[in-house]
Design an enzyme around this catalytic site. Structure first.
Site, short mmCIF file in Angstrom:
data_model
loop_
_atom_site.label_atom_id
_atom_site.label_comp_id
_atom_site.label_asym_id
_atom_site.label_seq_id
_atom_site.Cartn_x
_atom_site.Cartn_y
_atom_site.Cartn_z
N THR A 48 0.81 -1.22 0.00
CA THR A 48 0.00 0.00 0.00
C THR A 48 0.84 1.27 0.00
O THR A 48 0.45 2.28 -0.59
CB THR A 48 -0.92 -0.01 1.24
OG1 THR A 48 -1.81 -1.11 1.12
CG2 THR A 48 -1.72 1.26 1.36
N ASP A 122 1.12 -6.49 -4.58
CA ASP A 122 0.29 -6.48 -3.38
C ASP A 122 0.77 -7.71 -2.63
O ASP A 122 0.93 -8.79 -3.21
CB ASP A 122 -1.19 -6.64 -3.79
CG ASP A 122 -2.12 -6.57 -2.59
OD1 ASP A 122 -1.89 -7.31 -1.62
OD2 ASP A 122 -3.07 -5.78 -2.63
N THR A 154 1.32 -4.82 4.07
CA THR A 154 1.14 -5.24 5.47
C THR A 154 0.47 -6.62 5.59
O THR A 154 0.66 -7.30 6.59
CB THR A 154 0.28 -4.22 6.25
OG1 THR A 154 -0.99 -4.10 5.61
CG2 THR A 154 0.97 -2.87 6.32
N1 ASP Z 1 -3.01 -5.54 0.43
C1 ASP Z 1 -1.94 -4.68 0.79
C2 ASP Z 1 -0.66 -5.51 0.74
O1 ASP Z 1 -0.48 -6.32 1.58
C3 ASP Z 1 -2.13 -4.13 2.14
C4 ASP Z 1 -1.03 -3.25 2.65
O2 ASP Z 1 0.01 -3.07 2.08
O3 ASP Z 1 -1.23 -2.70 3.74
O4 ASP Z 1 0.14 -5.31 -0.14
#
Ligand code: ASP
Length: 598
Positions: A48, A122, A154
């Site tokens: 993200t 992602d 995340t």
């Molecule tokens: N879906 C995203 C990922 O894991 C969520 C994030 O980065 O917070 O790449």
């Protein structure tokens, strides 16, 4: 031959009278004299933090080639003026992608280069192959950088952090994963402060672990789990306090930092076994579900059980499936479904699991357990028994068996009580503050017993004194080999830099302690970019002076003996011009034995 005006003139020096310059390896005009520099490599895998788009146009997705240009416009993350003056953009491998943080409070200049992966992911799309790519890049660039930041989504960051912690062995530098809940391009976001915090930690401290930095806290990578989708405080490390808190100051809890305690080099294992899985027990789970899950090619599973490791023991059909699997050498690792705590053999329902061959996973998170299984079962050369033993061992601080606490042991120590009275200090914390000086003094005199005593009371032997010098720096300068070995096995870092930017290896070179140089090299020590900057000139100076010991010391430290001075001449050419027989003999010998380089 170069034009006379461009040839540096060397003055003959007596090698015994080392100037401050040559002691620390910094020539007059080196920028590190005004400010210490460190180089951090940022591996941008996606997530993200660098995403763009909206729910209407298909949802947030990673955007290629955008992050660096955006960061260049953020003054908290890039000092454009400095970059121009220092010609950052044409000075290194990832020149266009190299940025500089403004000078830190600790007067450190952190230069960071961003290596963007293609495609950016992602993190939900990550596989073990992506982990292997990151691990390989860490290995490739390990010597060129002082620390590493990995930008990552995340959602699976806890898995990647845990996996990398096992894949990377004998880590001696700081490796920090971070990301964001909100893209860095948005007005209110957590990406900027997470990236800044991760860079400041990787660039200023040697915390030799794979860590995860999020929302002002640095965690051990294999202890975290994502706990919140809607908060900036997205991660928790339920069974281990943070390694560092970045509040007004960055405070590191050195007592819990995990250390490899080794004289071996950093290596990576990229072979991970993919035939592993996570099975969460729930009321009413059927034996056929368990049976199906445990079928070939499954080689190991993490069984997420209730409370402190319990599963129904009034279900012989279920226990039978587990028994049959362990008899087929499928490894079953028991972990709790609870966020905090450990599995234990408190209840009969738990003991029955052990009887069918299930191994205790202690207080490991499911993410760490799965990564450990995949890593251990990837070691195809080990027997099943050896793999089972390894799974129970604490490999990277992922379980709570060997925690030490400097604070509690210092407070309860008799030694500290006596010392406190003896030197009339008001409290034991004050004595704790003296530990670095005491440890460096012990290293100076070669007093191994004193060092052991300091360690016994919980003193950190990787501590730094007021000049940023560690006991290993001092032992390297004094030539105490045994003591240096002891320090390395107690977790001392070969990459620590004092306030002049010198590493223990540089100290050993300056004082020509060949055994120490060999030992440090064995442990993976190398000269930093700053130390290497004027190496050619220093070699030429040694060649002019016939300082064969000095040349030998640099050679053992792995320097290319054909490095040139600022006039473009090699030590060999300089020694020839100056007709220095000792240097020529030595350089010729070296050349005929194994070539100049290394
Ligand atoms: N879906 C995203 C990922 O894991 C969520 C994030 O980065 O917070 O790449």
């Amino acid at each position: 031959m170069a034009a006379a005006s461009s040839i540096p003139q060397y003055q003959r020096q007596r090698s015994s009278s080392l100037s401050h310059e040559s002691m620390w390896g910094l020539p007059e005009a080196c920028p590190a004299r005004e400010e210490a520099r460190s180089q951090v490599l940022v591996l941008n895998t996606g997530g993200t933090i660098g995403m763009g788009g909206t729910e209407c146009d298909g949802g947030l997705a990673p955007q290629m080639n955008k992050l660096v240009e955006a960061l260049k416009k953020m003054p908290m993350l890039h000092d454009e003026e400095y970059a121009k003056v220092m010609k950052l953009y044409d000075s290194c491998e990832f020149a266009d992608n190299t940025l500089a943080l403004p000078l830190s409070k600790r007067k450190k200049r952190i230069i960071y280069s961003i290596l963007e992966y293609s495609p950016l992911l992602d993190s939900c799309n990550m596989t073990t192959d992506n982990w292997a790519k990151i691990a390989k890049d860490l290995e490739t660039y390990y010597e060129q950088y002082d620390g590493f930041v990995i930008l990552h989504g995340t959602d699976t960051m806890a898995y990647t952090a845990a996996a990398l912690s096992f894949m990377c062995k004998n880590v001696g530098k700081t490796i920090v994963l971070t990301g964001a809940q909100v893209p860095i391009y948005e007005l209110r976001n957590d990406g900027r402060s997470n990236l800044l915090g991760a860079l400041l930690i990787a660039g200023q401290f040697v915390i030799p672990e794979v860590c995860l930095y999020f929302h002002h806290k640095l965690y051990r990578g294999n202890r975290v789990t994502k706990v919140d989708t809607g908060s900036f405080d997205a991660f928790s490390s339920p069974n281990l306090p943070p390694l560092a808190n970045a509040e007004v100051d960055i405070r590191i809890d050195w007592g819990i930092v995990w250390r490899a305690n080794t004289t071996k080099k950093f290596t990576v294992q990229t072979d991970m076994n993919r035939n592993v899985g996570l099975l969460r027990i729930f009321p009413g789970i059927t034996a056929s579900t368990v049976k199906a899950f445990l079928q070939h090619p499954m080689e190991g599973i993490v069984l997420e059980t209730y409370g402190c490791g319990n599963a129904p023991n009034n279900r012989p059909d279920l226990l039978e499936e587990l028994r049959q699997a362990t008899e087929r050498n499928v490894v079953i690792l028991n972990c709790t479904q609870c966020l905090r705590g450990s599995v234990a053999s408190t209840y009969a329902t738990g003991q029955d699991l052990a009887q069918v061959g299930v191994i205790s996973g202690g207080d490991m998170t499911p993410e760490a357990s799965l990564a450990k299984l995949s890593y251990v079962l990837g070691k195809r050369h080990l027997s099943w028994k050896e793999k089972k033993k390894m799974l129970g061992d604490n490999l990277r601080g992922e379980m709570s068996s060997v925690l030490t606490g400097i604070h509690s042991s210092l407070r309860s120590s008799k030694f500290i009580n006596v010392m406190t009275k003896f030197i009339s200090l008001n409290c034991k914390e004050e004595l704790g503050a003296l530990i670095p000086s005491m440890a460096c003094a012990a290293a100076k005199t070669g007093d191994l017993d004193a060092l052991k005593a300091i360690e016994e009371v919980g003193g950190n032997l990787s501590c730094e004194d007021y000049d940023g010098r560690t006991p290993l720096h001092v032992a390297a300068s004094e030539g105490h080999v045994q003591l240096a070995e002891y320090l390395l096995k107690s977790g001392a870092s070969v990459y620590a830099k004092d306030r002049y930017g010198a590493t223990p290896l540089m100290n050993a070179i300056e004082f020509r302690h060949m055994d120490i140089i060999r030992l440090l090299r064995e442990t993976g020590a190398h000269l930093s970019g700053e130390e290497l900057k004027n190496a050619g000139t220093k070699l030429c100076l040694l060649a002019v002076n016939g300082d064969v010991d000095g040349l030998m010391a640099w050679h053992l430290a792995g320097i290319d003996m054909e490095s040139t001075d600022y006039g473009g001449r090699t030590p060999f050419q300089v020694a020839t011009d100056e007709k220095n027989i000792q240097s020529l003999d030595f350089l010729n010998q070296l050349k005929s034995r194994r070539g100049f380089s290394k």
